[in-house]
Design a protein around this motif. Structure first.
Motif, PDB file in Angstrom:
ATOM      1  N   SER A  42       9.706  -7.306  -2.644  1.00  0.00           N
ATOM      2  CA  SER A  42       8.740  -6.481  -1.913  1.00  0.00           C
ATOM      3  C   SER A  42       7.475  -6.257  -2.736  1.00  0.00           C
ATOM      4  CB  SER A  42       9.355  -5.136  -1.525  1.00  0.00           C
ATOM      5  OG  SER A  42       9.494  -4.285  -2.657  1.00  0.00           O
ATOM      6  N   LEU A  43       7.599  -6.291  -4.059  1.00  0.00           N
ATOM      7  CA  LEU A  43       6.454  -6.052  -4.940  1.00  0.00           C
ATOM      8  C   LEU A  43       5.472  -7.227  -4.947  1.00  0.00           C
ATOM      9  CD1 LEU A  43       8.282  -4.386  -7.963  1.00  0.00           C
ATOM     10  CD2 LEU A  43       7.257  -3.292  -5.956  1.00  0.00           C
ATOM     11  N   ASP A  44       5.946  -8.406  -4.512  1.00  0.00           N
ATOM     12  CA  ASP A  44       5.079  -9.591  -4.498  1.00  0.00           C
ATOM     13  C   ASP A  44       3.958  -9.486  -3.472  1.00  0.00           C
ATOM     14  OD1 ASP A  44       6.622 -10.712  -6.484  1.00  0.00           O
ATOM     15  OD2 ASP A  44       7.843 -11.902  -5.098  1.00  0.00           O
ATOM     16  N   SER A  45       4.158  -8.689  -2.438  1.00  0.00           N
ATOM     17  CA  SER A  45       3.158  -8.613  -1.363  1.00  0.00           C
ATOM     18  C   SER A  45       2.355  -7.308  -1.395  1.00  0.00           C
ATOM     19  CB  SER A  45       3.853  -8.760  -0.005  1.00  0.00           C
ATOM     20  OG  SER A  45       4.822  -7.741   0.161  1.00  0.00           O
ATOM     21  N   LEU A  46       2.341  -6.641  -2.528  1.00  0.00           N
ATOM     22  CA  LEU A  46       1.576  -5.399  -2.658  1.00  0.00           C
ATOM     23  C   LEU A  46       0.079  -5.676  -2.640  1.00  0.00           C
ATOM     24  CD1 LEU A  46       3.445  -3.425  -5.464  1.00  0.00           C
ATOM     25  CD2 LEU A  46       2.969  -2.610  -3.168  1.00  0.00           C
ATOM     26  N   PRO A  47      -0.703  -4.711  -2.122  1.00  0.00           N
ATOM     27  CA  PRO A  47      -2.152  -4.874  -2.246  1.00  0.00           C
ATOM     28  C   PRO A  47      -2.585  -4.728  -3.702  1.00  0.00           C
ATOM     29  CG  PRO A  47      -1.594  -2.791  -1.150  1.00  0.00           C
ATOM     30  CD  PRO A  47      -0.315  -3.541  -1.385  1.00  0.00           C
ATOM     31  N   LYS A  48      -3.839  -5.040  -3.986  1.00  0.00           N
ATOM     32  CA  LYS A  48      -4.377  -4.989  -5.352  1.00  0.00           C
ATOM     33  C   LYS A  48      -4.205  -3.590  -5.946  1.00  0.00           C
ATOM     34  CE  LYS A  48      -8.789  -5.598  -7.828  1.00  0.00           C
ATOM     35  NZ  LYS A  48      -8.229  -5.775  -9.098  1.00  0.00           N
ATOM     36  N   ILE A  49      -3.742  -3.562  -7.198  1.00  0.00           N
ATOM     37  CA  ILE A  49      -3.548  -2.305  -7.915  1.00  0.00           C
ATOM     38  C   ILE A  49      -4.625  -2.197  -8.997  1.00  0.00           C
ATOM     39  CG2 ILE A  49      -2.014  -0.975  -9.418  1.00  0.00           C
ATOM     40  CD1 ILE A  49       0.348  -2.352  -8.066  1.00  0.00           C
ATOM     41  N   PHE A  50      -5.247  -1.027  -9.056  1.00  0.00           N
ATOM     42  CA  PHE A  50      -6.192  -0.741 -10.130  1.00  0.00           C
ATOM     43  C   PHE A  50      -5.415  -0.036 -11.230  1.00  0.00           C
ATOM     44  CE2 PHE A  50      -8.643  -0.698  -6.174  1.00  0.00           C
ATOM     45  CZ  PHE A  50      -9.583  -1.680  -6.458  1.00  0.00           C
ATOM     46  N   PRO A  51      -5.448  -0.536 -12.473  1.00  0.00           N
ATOM     47  CA  PRO A  51      -4.637   0.048 -13.548  1.00  0.00           C
ATOM     48  C   PRO A  51      -5.101   1.452 -13.934  1.00  0.00           C
ATOM     49  CG  PRO A  51      -6.099  -1.638 -14.415  1.00  0.00           C
ATOM     50  CD  PRO A  51      -6.261  -1.649 -12.926  1.00  0.00           C
TER      51      PRO A  51
ATOM     52  N   GLY B   5      -3.264  -4.592 -13.922  1.00  0.00           N
ATOM     53  CA  GLY B   5      -2.928  -4.200 -12.559  1.00  0.00           C
ATOM     54  C   GLY B   5      -1.731  -4.912 -11.976  1.00  0.00           C
ATOM     55  N   MET B   6      -0.876  -5.474 -12.831  1.00  0.00           N
ATOM     56  CA  MET B   6       0.336  -6.156 -12.363  1.00  0.00           C
ATOM     57  C   MET B   6       1.506  -5.169 -12.393  1.00  0.00           C
ATOM     58  SD  MET B   6      -0.989  -9.061 -11.753  1.00  0.00           S
ATOM     59  CE  MET B   6       0.456  -9.961 -11.313  1.00  0.00           C
ATOM     60  N   LEU B   7       2.200  -5.030 -11.260  1.00  0.00           N
ATOM     61  CA  LEU B   7       3.337  -4.120 -11.166  1.00  0.00           C
ATOM     62  C   LEU B   7       4.621  -4.881 -11.428  1.00  0.00           C
ATOM     63  CD1 LEU B   7       4.190  -1.182 -10.385  1.00  0.00           C
ATOM     64  CD2 LEU B   7       4.612  -2.093  -8.113  1.00  0.00           C
ATOM     65  N   LYS B   8       5.484  -4.287 -12.265  1.00  0.00           N
ATOM     66  CA  LYS B   8       6.749  -4.935 -12.607  1.00  0.00           C
ATOM     67  C   LYS B   8       7.871  -3.905 -12.518  1.00  0.00           C
ATOM     68  CE  LYS B   8       7.658  -6.006 -16.998  1.00  0.00           C
ATOM     69  NZ  LYS B   8       7.668  -6.689 -18.296  1.00  0.00           N
TER      70      LYS B   8
ATOM     71  N   GLU C 149      -6.550   0.470  -3.406  1.00  0.00           N
ATOM     72  CA  GLU C 149      -7.900   0.623  -2.851  1.00  0.00           C
ATOM     73  C   GLU C 149      -7.977   1.795  -1.879  1.00  0.00           C
ATOM     74  OE1 GLU C 149     -11.374  -2.077  -0.745  1.00  0.00           O
ATOM     75  OE2 GLU C 149      -9.522  -3.018  -1.416  1.00  0.00           O
ATOM     76  N   ASN C 150      -6.931   1.994  -1.074  1.00  0.00           N
ATOM     77  CA  ASN C 150      -6.957   3.090  -0.100  1.00  0.00           C
ATOM     78  C   ASN C 150      -6.878   4.466  -0.767  1.00  0.00           C
ATOM     79  OD1 ASN C 150      -4.179   2.494  -0.751  1.00  0.00           O
ATOM     80  ND2 ASN C 150      -3.574   3.808   0.943  1.00  0.00           N
TER      81      ASN C 150
END
Length: 158
Positions: free
Chosen positions: A128-137, A101-104, A49-50
């Motif tokens: 650390s990837l579990d607490s990431l902010p929302k990702i736009f694909p 938008g899921m990071l793996k 988002e940022n």
């Protein structure tokens, strides 16, 4: 006058061949389009988002990479990691952002000394990837798509 009318008729009949339309099937059009399609590039990179306020495609890519790197680095700094010798390594993370938008984390190239000193490093990175902010694909031709990329991460422990 008859000659003039006959010659116009002959010209009209013979020139009709120039107006024949070649029919192409939808499969042929699709095949041609797929050959010119660049599968290795997207119209918009994945973003947070940022990063949405960034103007250019390159700026959004850099913003995404910096945000992701800073998040993982910050998470690692909060972990208590004890080593017997100093570690300075660049870990190459292979990652995937799904079209939802899921990071793996697909894989990580880690030096053997780093693995020996911090055997749980890849699991810490995954956590650390579990607490990431929302990702736009990523976007390709108006559709959300799955993308894969490599991210270098500098590990420095003293």
């Amino acid at each position: 006058m008859k000659f003039f009318i006959v010659s116009i008729l002959v010209l009209m009949l013979s020139s009709c061949e120039n107006f024949k339309v070649k029919k192409t099937s939808s499969e042929a059009i699709l095949k041609e389009e797929l050959q010119t399609f660049n599968w290795n590039d997207v119209d918009e990179y994945p973003s947070f988002e940022n990063c949405e306020s960034s103007i250019s495609k390159a700026e959004k890519k850099v913003c995404f990479q910096h945000t992701l790197t800073n998040h993982i680095t910050g998470f690692l700094m909060n972990e208590r990691i004890v080593v017997s010798q100093d570690i300075y390594d660049t870990v190459l993370l292979q990652m995937q952002v799904s079209k939802r938008g899921m990071l793996k984390l697909i894989g990580a190239k880690i030096d053997s000394l780093t693995i020996q000193e911090i055997p749980e490093l890849d699991s810490i990175i995954k956590n650390s990837l579990d607490s990431l902010p929302k990702i736009f694909p990523a976007i390709k031709r108006g559709q959300q798509v799955t993308t894969e990329f490599s991210l270098p991460l500098v590990i420095s422990v003293e």
